[in-house]
Design an enzyme around this catalytic site. Structure first.
Site, PDB file in Angstrom:
ATOM      1  N   THR A  98       0.916  -1.032  -0.176  1.00  0.00           N
ATOM      2  CA  THR A  98      -0.353   0.115   0.139  1.00  0.00           C
ATOM      3  C   THR A  98       0.605   1.293   0.120  1.00  0.00           C
ATOM      4  O   THR A  98       1.687   1.714   1.060  1.00  0.00           O
ATOM      5  CB  THR A  98      -0.603   0.127   1.282  1.00  0.00           C
ATOM      6  N   LYS A 173      -8.099   1.415  -2.654  1.00  0.00           N
ATOM      7  CA  LYS A 173      -6.674   0.650  -1.361  1.00  0.00           C
ATOM      8  C   LYS A 173      -7.135   1.538   0.146  1.00  0.00           C
ATOM      9  O   LYS A 173      -7.441   1.388   0.779  1.00  0.00           O
ATOM     10  CB  LYS A 173      -5.308   0.368  -1.690  1.00  0.00           C
ATOM     11  N   LYS A 241      -0.028   5.269   8.478  1.00  0.00           N
ATOM     12  CA  LYS A 241       0.094   5.649   7.053  1.00  0.00           C
ATOM     13  C   LYS A 241      -0.173   5.584   6.166  1.00  0.00           C
ATOM     14  O   LYS A 241      -0.495   7.203   5.318  1.00  0.00           O
ATOM     15  CB  LYS A 241       1.468   4.884   6.601  1.00  0.00           C
TER      16      LYS A 241
END
Ligand code: NAP
Length: 292
Positions: A98, A173, A241
């Site tokens: 990711t 995502k 993150k």
């Protein structure tokens, strides 16, 4: 029998079980990891070892990256022995980490100049779905390239979606992880609010798990809360993150911004623990006792 030779970079919580599934399916797999010793069990199971990312170009048709974040991915490309050295035309790279759509487009552009195709294909699902080959892939890139690597997606996951051009996978995502963060923080806040109003956390969890709001995630995380045990399946720092990336990508709605603040602050003390450790973080910030 699988024929594409796979080169794999990144043997963390997700990478190891995913490589294991490819080996079981008969793919020839070569692996590289920054910490080389993590490859030992996979080498014992039939993987071959590469001493740099670059070395994988000679051992594989399809290279897959599954590393922590943008900085890790950039390192895999740009450090000595990185993928930008000697990239040969005709290969395919799939990034399953990711990272930001911007990093995807930058690296995909650099590889395109060398004739290498690129898909971003981050996953939904954690360690257990990775072990069971039940991940969901969100893919960005050319349809012809996507179709040429479908056997890989089919062995690692239960479903893959081609959603648009390069970067589209990572945009989707970030959106699904926003929903995930709402679930995790919502569960924590619900349990804490109930406790402050005299409801025992274990009773509140039992109610939630019998209600229409019960879901696989909440059932899994109930065990973390009840056992006061937060070993990382998906580290809190990785969720922080992803929320930061969403913010950089234009996230502006109030709940999402509050979540980004919450997970960022929690990272200092709880970053290495599971994302469900947002609960003890919130509990401590109320200056109250641990939940159990
Ligand atoms: P992890 O267990 O923390 O593993 C991170 C991997 O990245 C390790 O192989 C690590 O190498 C490598 N790495 C970190 N910094 C590096 C650097 N500077 N240079 C080269 N390699 C570096 O992470 P994970 O849980 O497997 O997650 C991998 C990716 O999948 C992340 O982007 C995460 O957001 C995403 N993801 C995770 C989950 C989950 O539930 N865990 C679910 C969906 C998506 P070392 O072994 O040397 O540290």
């Amino acid at each position: 029998m699988a024929t594409q030779r796979i080169g794999w970079i990144g043997l963390g919580n997700m990478g190891i079980p995913m490589v294991r599934n490819l080996l079981k399916a008969g793919f020839p797999v070569s692996v590289y990891n920054r910490t080389i010793s993590k490859a030992d069990p996979l080498v014992a199971e039939g993987a071959s070892l590469a001493s740099s990312p670059r070395e994988l170009w000679g051992k594989a048709d399809v290279l897959i990256t599954m590393v922590a974040d943008d900085a890790a991915l950039q390192a895999v490309y740009k450090n000595d022995g990185g993928l930008l050295e000697n990239a040969p035309a005709g290969k395919i790279v799939i990034d399953m980490s990711t990272v930001s759509p911007a990093t995807t487009r930058e690296l995909a552009g650099q590889l395109a100049e060398k004739g290498v195709e690129y898909l971003d294909a981050p996953v939904s699902g954690s360690v257990k779905p990775a072990e069971q080959g039940q991940l969901v892939f969100m893919v960005g890139g050319k349809r012809t390239v996507y179709e040429s690597v479908l056997p890989v997606f089919e062995k690692l996951g239960k479903k893959s979606f081609l959603l648009g051009e390069q970067g589209a996978g990572h945009s989707a995502k970030l959106a699904i992880n926003l929903l995930l963060a709402f679930n995790v923080q919502g569960l924590a806040e619900s349990v804490l609010f109930a406790r402050e109003n005299g409801i025992a956390p274990k009773d509140m969890l039992a109610v939630i798990n019998e209600s229409a709001l019960s879901n696989v995630l909440i059932r899994l995380k109930t065990a973390n809360i009840e056992n006061n045990h937060y070993e990382a399946a998906f580290a809190l720092k990785l969720m922080a993150k992803d929320l930061r990336l969403a913010r950089e990508q234009g996230l502006h709605t109030p709940g999402g911004l509050a979540l980004e603040d919450s997970f960022r602050e929690a990272t200092h003390e709880w970053g290495e623990q599971d994302m469900m450790a947002i609960l003890p973080f919130l509990s401590a910030s109320d200056e109250e006792q641990p939940v159990f």
